[in-house]
Design an enzyme around this catalytic site. Sequence first.
Site, PDB file in Angstrom:
ATOM      1  N   SER A 107       0.862  -1.326   0.091  1.00 12.84           N
ATOM      2  CA  SER A 107       0.073  -0.108  -0.066  1.00 12.84           C
ATOM      3  C   SER A 107       0.587   1.359   0.061  1.00 12.84           C
ATOM      4  CB  SER A 107      -0.945  -0.080   1.276  1.00 12.84           C
ATOM      5  OG  SER A 107      -2.026   0.853   1.017  1.00 12.84           O
ATOM      6  N   ASP A 157     -10.113  -3.538  -5.476  1.00 14.89           N
ATOM      7  CA  ASP A 157      -9.452  -2.672  -4.809  1.00 14.89           C
ATOM      8  C   ASP A 157     -10.013  -1.230  -4.589  1.00 14.89           C
ATOM      9  OD1 ASP A 157      -7.867  -1.115  -3.327  1.00 14.89           O
ATOM     10  OD2 ASP A 157      -6.071  -1.697  -3.734  1.00 14.89           O
ATOM     11  N   HIS A 188      -8.200  -4.408  -1.177  1.00 18.07           N
ATOM     12  CA  HIS A 188      -6.788  -3.808  -0.879  1.00 18.07           C
ATOM     13  C   HIS A 188      -5.998  -4.888  -0.201  1.00 18.07           C
ATOM     14  CE1 HIS A 188      -4.235  -0.284  -1.228  1.00 18.07           C
ATOM     15  NE2 HIS A 188      -3.955  -0.244   0.166  1.00 18.07           N
TER      16      HIS A 188
HETATM   17  C1  MLT Z   1      -1.319   6.028  -0.113  1.00 17.28           C
HETATM   18  O1  MLT Z   1      -1.613   7.034   0.267  1.00 17.28           O
HETATM   19  O2  MLT Z   1      -0.174   5.744  -0.322  1.00 17.28           O
HETATM   20  C2  MLT Z   1      -2.442   5.247  -0.679  1.00 17.28           C
HETATM   21  O3  MLT Z   1      -3.569   5.631  -0.635  1.00 17.28           O
HETATM   22  C3  MLT Z   1      -2.556   3.911  -0.096  1.00 17.28           C
HETATM   23  C4  MLT Z   1      -2.759   4.154   1.489  1.00 17.28           C
HETATM   24  O4  MLT Z   1      -1.830   4.297   2.186  1.00 17.28           O
HETATM   25  O5  MLT Z   1      -4.034   3.910   1.789  1.00 17.28           O
END
Ligand code: MLT
Length: 206
Positions: A107, A157, A188
């Site tokens: 992520s 996701d 996700h």
């Molecule tokens: C981010 O901010 O890098 C992406 O949206 C993934 C997350 O951290 O939720």
Amino acid sequence: MTENGLSHIHRFVPATAPNLPPLLLLHGTGGDENDLLGLGQQLSPGAALLSPRGKVLENGMPRFFRRLSEGVFDEDDVRHRASELAHFVQEARQAYGLEAPVAIGFSNGANIAAALLYRHPDVLAGAMLLRAMVPLAETPAGGLQGKPVLLLSGGMDPIVPADNAARLASALSTAGADVTHEVLPSGHGLTRMDLELAKTWMAKRA
Ligand code: MLT
């Protein structure tokens, strides 16, 4: 300065199988340096593990760079934090005597790993990007020739649109990286299928 005089709070687990490439473990939003140690051990038993904590706080949750809203990044901060992280990896390689690591990011951690590939490709021997998105509007600077990248996306996701992950795969392979992109029937979160694909890909890096 943090422990050992290095510039990120981190955990380091020395290798018991020093022939394996070290892993750079990069957690998701709200995680920390402990989160992915178990995953790293599972994917490459005996490899050295280097696991920094992101330096940005969002409502108390550690991250690797600032965002303006979900999926909308502060690109100046992405560039700045990627450069800081690149510097940390160089420091840690010297302090612990490591080869260039393979990044495993989830992520937000996958997104900063992607930013390293865009701007500091020499820092990584390869990267596993779990639920990553395009980190920057610019194209990768180059230097990715033959660099192995595994991108695992979730077809359902809610955070990463399918076309965004596809654009990331295409930007990296256009820049020369050896990209494997799989879209799984998941959201996700990671699933057993991620682990299986990740293990198979990692075994080829040994
Ligand atoms: C981010 O901010 O890098 C992406 O949206 C993934 C997350 O951290 O939720």
